[in-house]
Design a protein around this motif. Structure first.
Motif: not given
Length: 441
Positions: A147-149, A188-190, A72-74
């Motif tokens: 909310t965070s990578p 998660a990524t930015d 997922a992404k932020v």
């Protein structure tokens, strides 16, 4: 004498009900795609309703957590499911238990790159349980926003079973040694912020060797910004460097000598990129070659127009779904007409993002809306329209259609999309509405 059988029957029902809620809550896990997550065991302490007259039970729960996306992404919304895979106890009585008496709720614990918990709920649904038979598994779902990578771990947390059988009762179960083992991980990524860099030219044309004033904003404060000529997808020899001020604004001039230059760009870094650049803005190098004796130079002007869009309507009615079933609520986006009459080297991008769908029962998350874009090009257009990728629209947005930069771009295009809203099965009845916003750049 007549009251004695009733009191005896009440005691038997209370005992039966207490055992039911307790035994079911001694186990917890999440339903997920096969093989997508790990079953974990963890000790739980369950407290039956006082009316049941049953002592607290310490047992082992087998649970599983799954996520609808493990990458997922932020800013993305992730749906998690917590399922009781193997309850720790079975029906302790010889009496069969009826179907659909249990409503579970619980928590999924977040760890690693993001802390907190996710509230999950399940439908009032269970299979009948025969006397002395094993209790069925159950599932609960909920959502959280990334909310965070980094690696976000998902672990089973506390849960509660509410029973509606003779009486309304609760049996809470807590994890004895929190957090429970990790069952699933979301990486998660930015999510890079939108590129807001832009430039304007002091003039739209000039003779070879003339300087054009370039101003703009949205750049990184203090960054070195390159001003350059552009011919389609290639950079020309025209080049200058300026420094963005503390507000991210730039101002400078570019001497344009290359007669093939059709546009001007500005960018941070060693080479042009759409993520760190602005433009291209159309620029015409005027041919000032002297007219031979006895000749006449004839000229005409084609005026550049604008980039605009219009849509066939501002409302879409998606198909209805049934309570208890849910699923895909489908429809078609109203057609959007894009007219690119600028006549320069720049392409365009049409993106959309959607709000949560609000209704009488709360909200259906924006991440539940997906689309399959379509795009057509009017015959004779210099550019070719490319449809965006099928997938989630969400609150962060997705591309509906676009055209690439080129030596000469423009034309007329029609974009649309097949829409599908994934409505959870037990969403309370009513009308839910969200707003899809389209942006043309």
């Amino acid at each position: 004498m007549g009251s004695t059988p009733r009191r005896s029957l009440r005691r038997r029902w209370a005992s039966l009900l207490g055992a039911t809620t307790l035994a079911v809550t001694a186990s917890g896990a999440l339903a997920c795609p096969a093989g997508a997550a790990t079953d974990v065991d963890y000790p739980t302490h369950c407290v039956p309703p006082p009316i049941a007259g049953i002592p607290d039970i310490d047992g082992t729960t087998t649970g599983r957590i799954t996520a609808d996306k493990t990458s997922a992404k932020v800013g993305d919304t992730v749906t998690v499911t917590y399922t009781v895979v193997k309850p720790a106890a079975s029906n302790p009585t010889d009496l069969a238990l009826p179907a659909d008496i249990m409503t579970p709720t619980g928590k999924v614990t977040l760890g690693g790159a993001q802390s907190g918990s996710v509230t999950v709920t399940g439908p009032k649904k269970n299979d009948p349980v025969p006397g002395k038979g094993a209790f069925p598994s159950f599932s609960m779902t909920g959502t959280f926003t990334v909310t965070s990578p980094g690696a976000i771990t998902l672990s089973p947390g506390d849960y509660n079973i509410h029973t509606s059988y003779i009486l309304e009762l609760d049996t809470p179960c807590t994890v004895k040694n929190p957090p429970a083992p990790v069952s699933e991980t979301v990486t998660a990524t930015d999510n890079p912020p939108a590129n807001t860099r832009s430039i304007q030219l002091g003039s739209a044309s000039g003779a070879p060797g003339a300087a054009v004033t370039v101003t703009g904003g949205g750049f990184t404060p203090g960054a070195s910004v390159t001003l350059a000529g552009r011919s389609g997808a290639a950079q020309t020899a025209d080049k200058a460097t300026v420094t963005a001020n503390a507000q991210g604004a730039v101002s400078g001039s570019l001497v344009v000598n290359d007669r093939t230059t059709t546009g001007v760009v500005a960018y941070e870094g060693g080479a042009w990129s759409a993520e760190l650049g602005a433009g291209p803005v159309a620029y015409v190098v005027v041919d000032d070659t002297p007219v031979p004796p006895g000749s006449q130079k004839l000229t005409t002007t084609v005026k550049a127009g604008t980039l605009s869009m219009s849509q066939a309507g501002d409302a879409v009615q998606l198909s209805a779904v049934d309570f208890g079933t849910g699923g895909a609520s489908t429809g078609n986006l109203n057609a959007v007409t894009v007219k690119d009459f600028r006549g320069g080297p720049a392409g365009w991008s049409l993106t959309g993002k959607v709000t949560d769908f609000s209704g009488p029962g709360g909200k259906i998350g924006a991440g539940k809306l997906s689309w399959t874009p379509e795009c057509g090009t009017k015959a004779g257009s210099p550019s070719t329209c490319q449809a965006g990728s099928a997938g989630v629209v969400g609150g962060t947005g997705a591309t509906l259609a676009s055209t690439a930069n080129g030596t000469l771009t423009g034309g007329e295009f029609t974009a649309s999309a097949r829409l599908s809203l994934d409505v959870p099965a037990f969403t309370p009845p009513g009308t839910y509405a969200g707003v899809l916003t389209l942006t043309l750049t």
